[in-house]
Structures are given as C-alpha cells and as structure tokens.
Scaffold this active site. Structure first.
Site, PDB file in Angstrom:
ATOM      1  N   ASN A  66      26.218  41.579  -2.173  1.00 55.84           N
ATOM      2  CA  ASN A  66      25.639  40.214  -2.331  1.00 55.84           C
ATOM      3  C   ASN A  66      26.816  39.122  -2.253  1.00 55.84           C
ATOM      4  O   ASN A  66      27.803  38.921  -2.896  1.00 55.84           O
ATOM      5  CB  ASN A  66      25.307  40.017  -3.861  1.00 55.84           C
TER       6      ASN A  66
ATOM      7  N   GLU B 159      22.643  33.804 -11.416  1.00 52.71           N
ATOM      8  CA  GLU B 159      23.022  32.365 -10.907  1.00 52.71           C
ATOM      9  C   GLU B 159      22.038  31.399 -10.524  1.00 52.71           C
ATOM     10  O   GLU B 159      22.192  30.130 -10.749  1.00 52.71           O
ATOM     11  CB  GLU B 159      24.049  32.631  -9.824  1.00 52.71           C
TER      12      GLU B 159
ATOM     13  N   LYS C 224      26.514  35.755  -1.968  1.00 49.05           N
ATOM     14  CA  LYS C 224      26.730  34.841  -2.528  1.00 49.05           C
ATOM     15  C   LYS C 224      26.945  33.707  -1.389  1.00 49.05           C
ATOM     16  O   LYS C 224      26.685  33.847  -0.266  1.00 49.05           O
ATOM     17  CB  LYS C 224      27.564  34.477  -3.751  1.00 49.05           C
TER      18      LYS C 224
ATOM     19  N   GLY D   2      31.427  38.578 -11.971  1.00 50.05           N
ATOM     20  CA  GLY D   2      32.468  37.737 -11.541  1.00 50.05           C
ATOM     21  C   GLY D   2      33.609  37.700 -12.540  1.00 50.05           C
ATOM     22  O   GLY D   2      34.571  36.695 -12.518  1.00 50.05           O
TER      23      GLY D   2
END
Ligand code: PGA
Length: 255
Positions: A8, A97, A10, A172
């Site tokens: 991912n 998110e 992002k 994260g």
C-alpha cells in the site's frame, strides 16, 4: 495458497519517475519469488497505468487504494470500481485512513466492497480497532462489527475478498502488534469468514510490518500475508521481505 504481500503505497511516491523506479526495482525480486509469494503493488490512481505497464506480462498484481461505489456520476474527484477494472486486479476498501480522515462509514465501505466485486476486482477489506478501543478490550467487538457491516451476505463472492487486520494504533507507528495477539484476532476473522461460507479465507496482518518482522506474522497458520505501508516504499527492504517470506515456503500447507 501462496502468502500475499500487498504494498500500500498510500499517497507516495511524489513523482511518476520514482513510482516507476520503485516498481522496476521490486519486480525482478517478486518475479523470482512468484512460485512462493504473491505480490501486489497498490500505487496512487494516477500511477496505476504506468506501474501496470512496468509489470506487464508479470504475475505481479496491481491495485488501487480506494474506489467509489457508483459506476459513474456527479462525484467530483472520485474514481469508480468499474473504471479501475481495466487497470488493476485489486482494490483496498475501508482503510483506517479513509475511515479516519475522510469519515468513511461502515455503510459506505460495504457499498465499496460490493462495487469492487461487481467490477470483477479482488477486494482487500481493512478492519481494526483504534488504540482506545484496544485498551478498553473492545478489539473483538470492533472487528466483528466492521466485518459484519462489510461482508455479511456476500456469500459466493467471499472468495475474492481478502481481509486485512490492521490495528489502527500499529499503522505507521513502528509499534507492530504482538503476533500472537494479532493471530488470535485473525483467527476470529477467519472463523467469521468460514461461517459465511468462505472456502479458503485469506486474512492478512497490517501495521508497521517490515523486513524484520513480516515472517513473524506470515509464519502463523492463520495469516495469509501482510498489507505493508511504509516498508513497501523502500525497494531494498520490501525486496528482502519478499525473499524472507518466500523462504518460509508458501506451498499450500497453510490453514
Ligand atoms: P504501515 O501501513 O505498514 O506503514 O504501518 C500499513 C497500512 O496502512 O496498510
């Protein structure tokens, strides 16, 4: 079934050149390991075509990080699952998110999952508790609720859904979940999927996965791979992760 390592990216990397370079660096390693590990790269929408171009003819998957539930319409800034289906095979739905920063509701996530499946995509559904929910001992309740809201009633299509258990507090932060505790939650998810008729449920772990800890999760019989954020942006680290997971031997003896 081979373990899946889904990258991912992002909202990274910032330029197309860097995105292509990252894909070019990871591709040979993923290609060498492909008998034992399934790799999928999930770049931002705008890099999908270029990344897919780099990987063409490879058995490396490409995916998007979100989709809209309608096929088309007046939804400024959005991209539909139907539009994505020509460019990739995977789509993430319900990432924390998206739920946290953009207010995505369980109902919207459910519609996105349905749209992804209707468009012929494989869906990575993210579920996971926030820190205060974990502290309050509500992990099971939260995960059970999110799963039910998104997947109940999908039955025959469940074969194209992979669930990523991602504790929000682990994303994260460098604070990856204890593998044993994560494994217990993943077992619960697996059990729910089986209850709804999934024949080979795939449950991933996500949250501060790196080259040093990925095998702690993939080594668990309930874990079918990892959803990797930050570490997937570092070509060398992600390559090492692929190689280490390949060494575990994804040869069909997984639960
Ligand atoms: P992380 O992100 O690996 O950087 O913690 C995982 C994710 O958000 O999918």
């Amino acid at each position: 079934m081979r373990p899946l390592l889904a990258a991912n990216w992002k909202m990274n990397p910032p330029t197309l050149d860097q995105a292509v370079e990252l894909a070019l660096r990871v591709a040979p390693v993923a290609r060498r390991a492909r008998a034992r590990v399934e790799v999928a790269l999930l770049p931002p929408f705008v890099w999908l075509e270029s990344v897919a171009g780099v990987l063409r003819d490879d058995e490396i998957g490409v995916g998007a990080q979100d989709c809209h539930w309608e096929r088309s319409g007046a939804y400024t800034g959005e991209v539909s699952a139907a539009m994505l289906s020509g460019w990739c095979q995977w789509v993430i739905c319900g990432h924390s998110e998206r739920r946290g920063y953009f207010g995505e509701t369980d109902e919207q996530v459910a519609r996105k999952v349905r749209a992804g499946l209707d468009a012929g995509l494989n869906v990575i559904l993210c579920v996971g508790e926030r820190e205060e929910e974990m502290v309050a001992g509500r992990t099971e309740a939260v995960v059970t609720h999110q799963l039910g809201a998104a997947l109940e009633g999908l039955a025959a299509d469940l074969g194209r859904v992979v669930v990523a258990y991602e504790p929000v507090w682990a994303i994260g932060t460098g604070r990856n979940a204890d593998p044993e505790r994560a494994g217990a939650t993943m077992a619960l998810i697996r059990q729910m999927l089986v209850g709804w008729g999934a024949e080979e449920p795939r449950v991933l772990y996500g949250g501060s996965v790196n080259a040093g800890n990925a095998t702690d999760y993939v080594g668990l019989s309930v874990c079918a791979g990892c959803l990797v954020g930050g570490a997937s942006l570092k070509a060398e680290e992600f390559s090492t992760m692929i190689e280490r997971v390949a060494e575990l031997g994804g040869d069909g003896d997984r639960a």
